[in-house]
Motif scaffolding. Sequence first.
Motif, PDB file in Angstrom:
ATOM      1  N   MET A  80      60.969  34.485  41.221  1.00 12.68           N
ATOM      2  CA  MET A  80      60.234  35.470  42.018  1.00 12.68           C
ATOM      3  C   MET A  80      58.869  35.794  41.419  1.00 12.68           C
ATOM      4  N   GLN A  81      58.513  35.168  40.338  1.00  8.59           N
ATOM      5  CA  GLN A  81      57.289  35.498  39.620  1.00  8.59           C
ATOM      6  C   GLN A  81      56.022  35.213  40.422  1.00  8.59           C
ATOM      7  N   GLU A  82      56.018  34.186  41.232  1.00  9.85           N
ATOM      8  CA  GLU A  82      54.809  33.760  41.922  1.00  9.85           C
ATOM      9  C   GLU A  82      54.513  34.544  43.212  1.00  9.85           C
ATOM     10  N   VAL A  83      55.349  35.506  43.559  1.00  6.67           N
ATOM     11  CA  VAL A  83      55.164  36.252  44.804  1.00  6.67           C
ATOM     12  C   VAL A  83      53.795  36.930  44.853  1.00  6.67           C
ATOM     13  N   GLY A  84      53.360  37.509  43.770  1.00 10.43           N
ATOM     14  CA  GLY A  84      52.062  38.184  43.748  1.00 10.43           C
ATOM     15  C   GLY A  84      50.920  37.233  44.047  1.00 10.43           C
ATOM     16  N   ARG A  85      50.941  36.060  43.437  1.00 10.45           N
ATOM     17  CA  ARG A  85      49.893  35.066  43.670  1.00 10.45           C
ATOM     18  C   ARG A  85      49.927  34.571  45.108  1.00 10.45           C
ATOM     19  N   GLU A  86      51.124  34.356  45.641  1.00 10.07           N
ATOM     20  CA  GLU A  86      51.248  33.884  47.026  1.00 10.07           C
ATOM     21  C   GLU A  86      50.714  34.920  48.013  1.00 10.07           C
ATOM     22  N   MET A  87      51.026  36.186  47.780  1.00  9.04           N
ATOM     23  CA  MET A  87      50.509  37.230  48.668  1.00  9.04           C
ATOM     24  C   MET A  87      48.988  37.318  48.575  1.00  9.04           C
ATOM     25  N   LEU A  88      48.439  37.122  47.372  1.00 11.88           N
ATOM     26  CA  LEU A  88      46.984  37.146  47.201  1.00 11.88           C
ATOM     27  C   LEU A  88      46.327  36.062  48.053  1.00 11.88           C
ATOM     28  N   TYR A  89      46.863  34.848  47.999  1.00  7.21           N
ATOM     29  CA  TYR A  89      46.296  33.752  48.785  1.00  7.21           C
ATOM     30  C   TYR A  89      46.453  33.996  50.289  1.00  7.21           C
ATOM     31  N   ILE A  90      47.584  34.557  50.679  1.00 12.70           N
ATOM     32  CA  ILE A  90      47.787  34.869  52.098  1.00 12.70           C
ATOM     33  C   ILE A  90      46.764  35.915  52.540  1.00 12.70           C
ATOM     34  N   ASN A  91      46.620  36.970  51.750  1.00  9.03           N
ATOM     35  CA  ASN A  91      45.708  38.063  52.107  1.00  9.03           C
ATOM     36  C   ASN A  91      44.271  37.593  52.253  1.00  9.03           C
ATOM     37  N   GLN A  92      43.851  36.646  51.413  1.00  8.78           N
ATOM     38  CA  GLN A  92      42.480  36.146  51.484  1.00  8.78           C
ATOM     39  C   GLN A  92      42.213  35.396  52.781  1.00  8.78           C
ATOM     40  N   ARG A  93      43.250  34.872  53.422  1.00  8.21           N
ATOM     41  CA  ARG A  93      43.074  34.058  54.618  1.00  8.21           C
ATOM     42  C   ARG A  93      43.358  34.821  55.903  1.00  8.21           C
ATOM     43  N   LEU A  94      43.806  36.057  55.794  1.00 13.38           N
ATOM     44  CA  LEU A  94      44.072  36.861  56.987  1.00 13.38           C
ATOM     45  C   LEU A  94      42.761  37.303  57.628  1.00 13.38           C
ATOM     46  N   LEU A  95      42.851  37.799  58.846  1.00 12.92           N
ATOM     47  CA  LEU A  95      41.678  38.339  59.516  1.00 12.92           C
ATOM     48  C   LEU A  95      41.178  39.564  58.742  1.00 12.92           C
ATOM     49  N   PRO A  96      39.879  39.787  58.724  1.00 11.85           N
ATOM     50  CA  PRO A  96      39.331  40.903  57.934  1.00 11.85           C
ATOM     51  C   PRO A  96      39.968  42.255  58.255  1.00 11.85           C
ATOM     52  N   GLN A  97      40.287  42.493  59.511  1.00 10.95           N
ATOM     53  CA  GLN A  97      40.856  43.796  59.868  1.00 10.95           C
ATOM     54  C   GLN A  97      42.298  43.966  59.373  1.00 10.95           C
ATOM     55  N   ASP A  98      42.959  42.881  58.981  1.00 15.09           N
ATOM     56  CA  ASP A  98      44.343  42.953  58.503  1.00 15.09           C
ATOM     57  C   ASP A  98      44.442  42.977  56.981  1.00 15.09           C
ATOM     58  N   LEU A 105      50.189  46.643  50.986  1.00 18.11           N
ATOM     59  CA  LEU A 105      51.612  46.290  50.972  1.00 18.11           C
ATOM     60  C   LEU A 105      51.943  45.355  49.815  1.00 18.11           C
ATOM     61  N   ALA A 106      51.048  44.435  49.510  1.00 21.96           N
ATOM     62  CA  ALA A 106      51.255  43.531  48.377  1.00 21.96           C
ATOM     63  C   ALA A 106      51.279  44.320  47.071  1.00 21.96           C
ATOM     64  N   ALA A 107      50.371  45.281  46.931  1.00 23.60           N
ATOM     65  CA  ALA A 107      50.342  46.113  45.724  1.00 23.60           C
ATOM     66  C   ALA A 107      51.624  46.923  45.593  1.00 23.60           C
ATOM     67  N   ASP A 108      52.124  47.454  46.704  1.00 25.61           N
ATOM     68  CA  ASP A 108      53.382  48.213  46.677  1.00 25.61           C
ATOM     69  C   ASP A 108      54.543  47.335  46.222  1.00 25.61           C
ATOM     70  N   LEU A 109      54.600  46.107  46.731  1.00 25.76           N
ATOM     71  CA  LEU A 109      55.690  45.203  46.355  1.00 25.76           C
ATOM     72  C   LEU A 109      55.591  44.821  44.876  1.00 25.76           C
ATOM     73  N   LYS A 110      54.388  44.515  44.410  1.00 28.57           N
ATOM     74  CA  LYS A 110      54.233  44.162  42.990  1.00 28.57           C
ATOM     75  C   LYS A 110      54.601  45.340  42.090  1.00 28.57           C
ATOM     76  N   GLU A 111      54.238  46.533  42.509  1.00 32.37           N
ATOM     77  CA  GLU A 111      54.592  47.720  41.724  1.00 32.37           C
ATOM     78  C   GLU A 111      56.107  47.930  41.712  1.00 32.37           C
ATOM     79  N   ALA A 112      56.748  47.716  42.848  1.00 29.92           N
ATOM     80  CA  ALA A 112      58.207  47.863  42.918  1.00 29.92           C
ATOM     81  C   ALA A 112      58.896  46.828  42.025  1.00 29.92           C
ATOM     82  N   MET A 113      58.378  45.611  42.002  1.00 32.69           N
ATOM     83  CA  MET A 113      58.966  44.585  41.132  1.00 32.69           C
ATOM     84  C   MET A 113      58.763  44.935  39.660  1.00 32.69           C
ATOM     85  N   ALA A 114      57.620  45.498  39.323  1.00 33.11           N
ATOM     86  CA  ALA A 114      57.377  45.933  37.943  1.00 33.11           C
ATOM     87  C   ALA A 114      58.323  47.072  37.571  1.00 33.11           C
ATOM     88  N   ASP A 115      58.567  47.993  38.506  1.00 32.72           N
ATOM     89  CA  ASP A 115      59.511  49.086  38.255  1.00 32.72           C
ATOM     90  C   ASP A 115      60.927  48.548  38.059  1.00 32.72           C
TER      91      ASP A 115
END
Length: 152
Positions: A80-98, A105-115
């Motif tokens: 599950m370690q690469e989830v943060g990197r995968e979300m980063l790449y997805i986010n960069q390719r989304l439409l600007p308004q999204d 949401l990615a930050a919330d998930l990474k924080e939850a995994m750290a917790d």
Amino acid sequence: MLSALRRLAAFCLCLALCFGLAACDGGANAKPATISPDDMAVIRRQVEGFTAAKERLPELAQLVNQRDWTFTRNLIHGPMQEVGREMLYINQRLLPQDRDQANALAADLKEAMADLDEAARLQDGARLQKAYVAVATGFSNYSEVIPAQALS
């Protein structure tokens, strides 16, 4: 007098041009924003890894319920370690308004995994349960921002 009349005519002409250009901006014919095929290909590749990690949630739940501190941390730091990197790449390719929502949401998930990792490290069972619920919710919430075309 003639000079003032010329200035007035120039001002009126300027106003007419401004309104004319604003009316002809092509906004009525503008296409809605879409994700390019190249960006969608990148999103699809990254969604595969995200989905693979999400599919490991039942295994993670079992480890949390058993209070298996070591293997809980191993799963987080391994498959599950690469989830943060995968979300980063997805986010960069989304439409600007999204992107803002996806980044939050990615930050919330990474924080939850750290917790969750910290709770397992401290061997705190109650905190581990709460953190797992936050991780599962984070995966579910982030899945909502992934374009439907990338999931098919």
